[in-house]
Write a protein that holds these residues in place. Structure first.
Motif, PDB file in Angstrom:
ATOM      1  N   THR A 122      -0.523  25.282  19.996  1.00  0.00           N
ATOM      2  CA  THR A 122       0.119  24.476  20.869  1.00  0.00           C
ATOM      3  C   THR A 122       1.472  24.892  21.583  1.00  0.00           C
ATOM      4  O   THR A 122       1.808  24.753  22.728  1.00  0.00           O
ATOM      5  CB  THR A 122       0.593  23.314  19.943  1.00  0.00           C
ATOM      6  N   TYR A 123       2.460  25.863  20.655  1.00  0.00           N
ATOM      7  CA  TYR A 123       3.642  26.319  21.296  1.00  0.00           C
ATOM      8  C   TYR A 123       3.316  27.155  22.433  1.00  0.00           C
ATOM      9  O   TYR A 123       4.137  27.136  23.413  1.00  0.00           O
ATOM     10  CB  TYR A 123       4.436  27.125  20.301  1.00  0.00           C
TER      11      TYR A 123
ATOM     12  N   LEU B  61       2.158  25.087  25.507  1.00  0.00           N
ATOM     13  CA  LEU B  61       3.469  24.471  26.028  1.00  0.00           C
ATOM     14  C   LEU B  61       4.359  25.248  26.998  1.00  0.00           C
ATOM     15  O   LEU B  61       4.861  24.812  27.856  1.00  0.00           O
ATOM     16  CB  LEU B  61       4.437  23.724  24.826  1.00  0.00           C
ATOM     17  N   GLU B  62       4.528  26.573  26.545  1.00  0.00           N
ATOM     18  CA  GLU B  62       5.290  27.639  27.192  1.00  0.00           C
ATOM     19  C   GLU B  62       4.519  27.916  28.524  1.00  0.00           C
ATOM     20  O   GLU B  62       5.023  27.905  29.551  1.00  0.00           O
ATOM     21  CB  GLU B  62       5.705  28.689  26.375  1.00  0.00           C
TER      22      GLU B  62
ATOM     23  N   SER C  37      10.393  26.082  28.229  1.00  0.00           N
ATOM     24  CA  SER C  37      10.162  24.856  27.185  1.00  0.00           C
ATOM     25  C   SER C  37      10.814  25.572  25.770  1.00  0.00           C
ATOM     26  O   SER C  37      11.317  24.753  25.109  1.00  0.00           O
ATOM     27  CB  SER C  37       8.660  24.649  26.633  1.00  0.00           C
ATOM     28  N   PHE C  38      10.830  26.759  25.756  1.00  0.00           N
ATOM     29  CA  PHE C  38      11.632  27.611  24.722  1.00  0.00           C
ATOM     30  C   PHE C  38      12.682  28.405  25.337  1.00  0.00           C
ATOM     31  O   PHE C  38      12.771  28.751  26.348  1.00  0.00           O
ATOM     32  CB  PHE C  38      10.602  28.514  23.723  1.00  0.00           C
TER      33      PHE C  38
ATOM     34  N   ALA D 241       4.536  33.016  19.788  1.00  0.00           N
ATOM     35  CA  ALA D 241       4.347  31.677  19.248  1.00  0.00           C
ATOM     36  C   ALA D 241       3.961  31.647  17.724  1.00  0.00           C
ATOM     37  O   ALA D 241       4.593  30.578  17.225  1.00  0.00           O
ATOM     38  CB  ALA D 241       3.172  30.815  20.229  1.00  0.00           C
TER      39      ALA D 241
ATOM     40  N   PRO E 293      13.320  25.404  20.739  1.00  0.00           N
ATOM     41  CA  PRO E 293      12.382  24.552  21.764  1.00  0.00           C
ATOM     42  C   PRO E 293      13.859  23.859  22.579  1.00  0.00           C
ATOM     43  O   PRO E 293      14.772  23.770  22.076  1.00  0.00           O
ATOM     44  CB  PRO E 293      11.854  23.284  20.758  1.00  0.00           C
TER      45      PRO E 293
ATOM     46  N   THR F 129      12.810  21.950  25.808  1.00  0.00           N
ATOM     47  CA  THR F 129      12.513  20.676  26.380  1.00  0.00           C
ATOM     48  C   THR F 129      12.058  19.685  25.123  1.00  0.00           C
ATOM     49  O   THR F 129      11.713  19.911  24.152  1.00  0.00           O
ATOM     50  CB  THR F 129      11.146  20.768  27.401  1.00  0.00           C
TER      51      THR F 129
ATOM     52  N   ALA G  84       8.507  20.319  23.635  1.00  0.00           N
ATOM     53  CA  ALA G  84       8.541  21.350  22.495  1.00  0.00           C
ATOM     54  C   ALA G  84       9.385  20.730  21.436  1.00  0.00           C
ATOM     55  O   ALA G  84       8.989  21.190  20.180  1.00  0.00           O
ATOM     56  CB  ALA G  84       9.299  22.406  23.258  1.00  0.00           C
ATOM     57  N   ARG G  85      10.403  20.216  21.610  1.00  0.00           N
ATOM     58  CA  ARG G  85      11.130  19.664  20.268  1.00  0.00           C
ATOM     59  C   ARG G  85      10.290  18.575  19.430  1.00  0.00           C
ATOM     60  O   ARG G  85      10.341  18.633  18.344  1.00  0.00           O
ATOM     61  CB  ARG G  85      12.536  19.045  20.720  1.00  0.00           C
TER      62      ARG G  85
ATOM     63  N   THR H  90       7.690  20.654  17.610  1.00  0.00           N
ATOM     64  CA  THR H  90       8.350  21.245  16.448  1.00  0.00           C
ATOM     65  C   THR H  90       8.630  20.282  15.512  1.00  0.00           C
ATOM     66  O   THR H  90       8.546  20.682  14.432  1.00  0.00           O
ATOM     67  CB  THR H  90       9.659  21.933  17.198  1.00  0.00           C
TER      68      THR H  90
END
Length: 178
Positions: free
Chosen positions: A81-82, A85-86, A92-93, A102, A120, A122, A125-126, A129
């Protein structure tokens, strides 16, 4: 030694799958739904594993196998997922994430080490997390408690010092798993 081969093989296979799966799509509603469905599947798998521990002639070994599947799968779901997202939103990170980055981030969140090198930036992303943080607490507290309870329950069905009997074997014919 061979007792640990299956859990080690399972965890290794999951990590290999993480690196080999084509994670080239964008993180969107479908990817978020994939995370939710993956977590639901993880809960179903965990439930099945608890039932297996309760029925097992070697509940301690079965518990190790259950954790060797559940924990890596949980962490790899978040690592994927991370990574997605990136890929969908660079920035995003705090730094660009490779698959290894990741996974590293998922492990630092899980272990609560939080080195601060990857953070994170964005809101999505937060949020992911924070979901992992809550999941980490549940996995460590609730899941560990349930696994230990299942092992104790399985062991309590047999006389003291005797391993639970394997299916089709008379009580007392089983061998302990430690």
């Amino acid at each position: 030694m061979s007792v640990m081969l299956r859990p080690l093989g399972t965890a290794t296979g999951l990590v290999l799958a993480y690196y080999l799966l084509p994670l080239d799509r964008r993180f969107d509603g479908a990817a978020a739904l994939g995370l939710v469905l993956g977590l639901a599947a993880l809960v179903a798998l965990f439930t099945w594993q608890i039932r297996s521990i309760l029925r097992s002639s070697r509940p301690r070994l079965r518990a190790v196998e259950a954790l060797a599947t559940t924990v890596p799968l949980f962490l790899l779901l978040f690592a994927a997922t991370y990574y997605l997202l990136e890929q969908a939103g660079p920035g995003s990170f705090a730094e660009r994430l490779s698959r290894t980055d990741a996974l590293y981030f998922a492990l630092t969140v899980f272990s609560t080490v939080g080195f601060g090198d990857i953070t994170p930036r964005t809101e999505p992303a937060r949020i992911v997390t924070m979901v992992q943080m809550v999941g980490d607490i549940l996995l460590l507290a609730v899941a560990a408690h349930v696994v230990v309870g299942a092992v104790q329950s399985a062991l309590s069905r047999t006389p003291a010092g005797e391993a639970p009997a394997a299916p089709g074997r008379p009580p007392g014919a089983g061998r302990g798993d430690g």
